[in-house]
Design a protein around this motif. Sequence first.
Motif, PDB file in Angstrom:
ATOM      1  N   PRO A  22      11.117   0.402  -6.386  1.00  0.00           N
ATOM      2  CA  PRO A  22       9.779   0.976  -6.608  1.00  0.00           C
ATOM      3  C   PRO A  22       8.951   0.218  -7.638  1.00  0.00           C
ATOM      4  O   PRO A  22       7.721   0.304  -7.627  1.00  0.00           O
ATOM      5  CB  PRO A  22      10.079   2.406  -7.067  1.00  0.00           C
ATOM      6  CG  PRO A  22      11.499   2.377  -7.547  1.00  0.00           C
ATOM      7  CD  PRO A  22      12.194   1.366  -6.708  1.00  0.00           C
ATOM      8  N   ASP A  23       9.614  -0.528  -8.522  1.00  0.00           N
ATOM      9  CA  ASP A  23       8.895  -1.278  -9.544  1.00  0.00           C
ATOM     10  C   ASP A  23       8.773  -2.764  -9.212  1.00  0.00           C
ATOM     11  O   ASP A  23       8.473  -3.582 -10.096  1.00  0.00           O
ATOM     12  CB  ASP A  23       9.599  -1.116 -10.904  1.00  0.00           C
ATOM     13  CG  ASP A  23       9.579   0.321 -11.395  1.00  0.00           C
ATOM     14  OD1 ASP A  23       8.571   1.010 -11.145  1.00  0.00           O
ATOM     15  OD2 ASP A  23      10.565   0.756 -12.006  1.00  0.00           O
ATOM     16  N   ASP A  24       8.991  -3.130  -7.963  1.00  0.00           N
ATOM     17  CA  ASP A  24       8.816  -4.520  -7.548  1.00  0.00           C
ATOM     18  C   ASP A  24       7.389  -4.960  -7.899  1.00  0.00           C
ATOM     19  O   ASP A  24       6.413  -4.342  -7.458  1.00  0.00           O
ATOM     20  CB  ASP A  24       9.045  -4.628  -6.038  1.00  0.00           C
ATOM     21  CG  ASP A  24       9.025  -6.067  -5.531  1.00  0.00           C
ATOM     22  OD1 ASP A  24       8.533  -6.962  -6.239  1.00  0.00           O
ATOM     23  OD2 ASP A  24       9.505  -6.289  -4.400  1.00  0.00           O
ATOM     24  N   PRO A  25       7.227  -6.007  -8.703  1.00  0.00           N
ATOM     25  CA  PRO A  25       5.880  -6.464  -9.079  1.00  0.00           C
ATOM     26  C   PRO A  25       5.014  -6.869  -7.885  1.00  0.00           C
ATOM     27  O   PRO A  25       3.792  -6.966  -8.017  1.00  0.00           O
ATOM     28  CB  PRO A  25       6.168  -7.667  -9.983  1.00  0.00           C
ATOM     29  CG  PRO A  25       7.534  -7.427 -10.524  1.00  0.00           C
ATOM     30  CD  PRO A  25       8.280  -6.763  -9.405  1.00  0.00           C
ATOM     31  N   MET A  26       5.634  -7.102  -6.730  1.00  0.00           N
ATOM     32  CA  MET A  26       4.875  -7.476  -5.539  1.00  0.00           C
ATOM     33  C   MET A  26       4.258  -6.261  -4.842  1.00  0.00           C
ATOM     34  O   MET A  26       3.522  -6.400  -3.862  1.00  0.00           O
ATOM     35  CB  MET A  26       5.790  -8.200  -4.543  1.00  0.00           C
ATOM     36  CG  MET A  26       6.413  -9.474  -5.064  1.00  0.00           C
ATOM     37  SD  MET A  26       5.227 -10.836  -5.159  1.00  0.00           S
ATOM     38  CE  MET A  26       5.114 -11.276  -3.423  1.00  0.00           C
ATOM     39  N   ARG A  27       4.536  -5.069  -5.351  1.00  0.00           N
ATOM     40  CA  ARG A  27       4.071  -3.847  -4.692  1.00  0.00           C
ATOM     41  C   ARG A  27       2.597  -3.600  -5.022  1.00  0.00           C
ATOM     42  O   ARG A  27       2.235  -2.791  -5.875  1.00  0.00           O
ATOM     43  CB  ARG A  27       4.931  -2.650  -5.128  1.00  0.00           C
ATOM     44  CG  ARG A  27       4.701  -1.383  -4.299  1.00  0.00           C
ATOM     45  CD  ARG A  27       5.670  -0.292  -4.705  1.00  0.00           C
ATOM     46  NE  ARG A  27       7.050  -0.696  -4.504  1.00  0.00           N
ATOM     47  CZ  ARG A  27       7.667  -0.719  -3.319  1.00  0.00           C
ATOM     48  NH1 ARG A  27       7.016  -0.346  -2.236  1.00  0.00           N
ATOM     49  NH2 ARG A  27       8.920  -1.111  -3.219  1.00  0.00           N
ATOM     50  N   ASP A  28       1.745  -4.303  -4.302  1.00  0.00           N
ATOM     51  CA  ASP A  28       0.307  -4.199  -4.523  1.00  0.00           C
ATOM     52  C   ASP A  28      -0.401  -4.727  -3.276  1.00  0.00           C
ATOM     53  O   ASP A  28      -0.086  -5.829  -2.820  1.00  0.00           O
ATOM     54  CB  ASP A  28      -0.091  -5.030  -5.750  1.00  0.00           C
ATOM     55  CG  ASP A  28      -1.565  -4.974  -6.035  1.00  0.00           C
ATOM     56  OD1 ASP A  28      -2.333  -5.712  -5.367  1.00  0.00           O
ATOM     57  OD2 ASP A  28      -1.963  -4.192  -6.914  1.00  0.00           O
ATOM     58  N   PRO A  29      -1.318  -3.967  -2.695  1.00  0.00           N
ATOM     59  CA  PRO A  29      -1.978  -4.414  -1.460  1.00  0.00           C
ATOM     60  C   PRO A  29      -2.672  -5.768  -1.594  1.00  0.00           C
ATOM     61  O   PRO A  29      -2.635  -6.581  -0.657  1.00  0.00           O
ATOM     62  CB  PRO A  29      -2.984  -3.298  -1.175  1.00  0.00           C
ATOM     63  CG  PRO A  29      -2.385  -2.083  -1.807  1.00  0.00           C
ATOM     64  CD  PRO A  29      -1.720  -2.588  -3.052  1.00  0.00           C
ATOM     65  N   TYR A  30      -3.294  -6.034  -2.742  1.00  0.00           N
ATOM     66  CA  TYR A  30      -3.967  -7.319  -2.926  1.00  0.00           C
ATOM     67  C   TYR A  30      -2.943  -8.457  -2.901  1.00  0.00           C
ATOM     68  O   TYR A  30      -3.158  -9.494  -2.253  1.00  0.00           O
ATOM     69  CB  TYR A  30      -4.726  -7.343  -4.251  1.00  0.00           C
ATOM     70  CG  TYR A  30      -5.291  -8.703  -4.575  1.00  0.00           C
ATOM     71  CD1 TYR A  30      -6.483  -9.133  -3.992  1.00  0.00           C
ATOM     72  CD2 TYR A  30      -4.636  -9.558  -5.457  1.00  0.00           C
ATOM     73  CE1 TYR A  30      -6.998 -10.397  -4.261  1.00  0.00           C
ATOM     74  CE2 TYR A  30      -5.139 -10.819  -5.733  1.00  0.00           C
ATOM     75  CZ  TYR A  30      -6.319 -11.237  -5.138  1.00  0.00           C
ATOM     76  OH  TYR A  30      -6.815 -12.486  -5.406  1.00  0.00           O
ATOM     77  N   VAL A  31      -1.817  -8.252  -3.604  1.00  0.00           N
ATOM     78  CA  VAL A  31      -0.774  -9.272  -3.636  1.00  0.00           C
ATOM     79  C   VAL A  31      -0.235  -9.528  -2.232  1.00  0.00           C
ATOM     80  O   VAL A  31      -0.088 -10.677  -1.799  1.00  0.00           O
ATOM     81  CB  VAL A  31       0.370  -8.844  -4.575  1.00  0.00           C
ATOM     82  CG1 VAL A  31       1.559  -9.804  -4.448  1.00  0.00           C
ATOM     83  CG2 VAL A  31      -0.111  -8.796  -6.013  1.00  0.00           C
ATOM     84  N   GLN A  32       0.045  -8.467  -1.495  1.00  0.00           N
ATOM     85  CA  GLN A  32       0.589  -8.636  -0.149  1.00  0.00           C
ATOM     86  C   GLN A  32      -0.420  -9.311   0.785  1.00  0.00           C
ATOM     87  O   GLN A  32      -0.040 -10.091   1.663  1.00  0.00           O
ATOM     88  CB  GLN A  32       1.022  -7.280   0.416  1.00  0.00           C
ATOM     89  CG  GLN A  32       2.225  -6.678  -0.295  1.00  0.00           C
ATOM     90  CD  GLN A  32       3.439  -7.587  -0.262  1.00  0.00           C
ATOM     91  OE1 GLN A  32       3.747  -8.204   0.763  1.00  0.00           O
ATOM     92  NE2 GLN A  32       4.134  -7.689  -1.394  1.00  0.00           N
ATOM     93  N   ALA A  33      -1.697  -9.032   0.586  1.00  0.00           N
ATOM     94  CA  ALA A  33      -2.721  -9.701   1.397  1.00  0.00           C
ATOM     95  C   ALA A  33      -2.759 -11.192   1.108  1.00  0.00           C
ATOM     96  O   ALA A  33      -2.937 -12.022   2.016  1.00  0.00           O
ATOM     97  CB  ALA A  33      -4.088  -9.075   1.130  1.00  0.00           C
TER      98      ALA A  33
END
Length: 236
Positions: A22-33
């Motif tokens: 749950p705390d994966d720093p990649m967990r962000d829509p902008y980052v995944q985009a």
Amino acid sequence: MSVFDDLAGGLVISCQPLLDEPDDPMRDPYVQARVAASVVRGGAVAVRANGVADVKAIRAAVDVPVIGLHKQGVDGVFITPTATHAVDVAVAGAHVVAVDATDRRRPDGRTFADTVRAVRARTDALILADVSTVAEGVAAVRAGADAVATTLSGYTPASPHRDGPDLDLVARLAALVAVPVIAEGRYRSPEQIDRAFAAGAHSVVLGNAVTSPLWITRRLVAATRRTAAGNSEHRA
């Protein structure tokens, strides 16, 4: 012409943070985009994305098909477990919705066929059935799936648990169903990709091995520690 025609012979890249982190720093829509835009520039023919926010962000960032899903662990069914989840992902912009099509009971009490009908009634999205066995794949096609994926092999009691991909399932499904068969699940090398296409895969999905720095680094660190321990024992 189907969206799946665009996927033929290509690599689909799954852009998702780790489900159990749950705390994966990649967990962000902008980052995944941004990750999605990068893999598309590298040649990915489609992107697989988890959740409404990420699907919306990635759909706006790339010009290839987006396969959307909603991971929510409920009674073992965690890939788009309800018809509501499936419709929400489609409405968010997914060209294709990936849905758990195993024979496990769905938490909303509806069948996979019910979910297919719900998506078709509200959207133009296609349905990708994530399965773990041949029987599930055949049943999913009969229920209206536009394609099947071997995503869940190794993650259900009915399927073999292994470290590598289930190439046998790819070959058996490719010989039995008249829809595209997508190879997914623990693909990590060019050799495995080649073997999947040789087995009849329409396209191949890679995920953590490409898009998760956390997963990649942990795997490399673990291997390094094993090597270091082995060298110490040898010297002793």
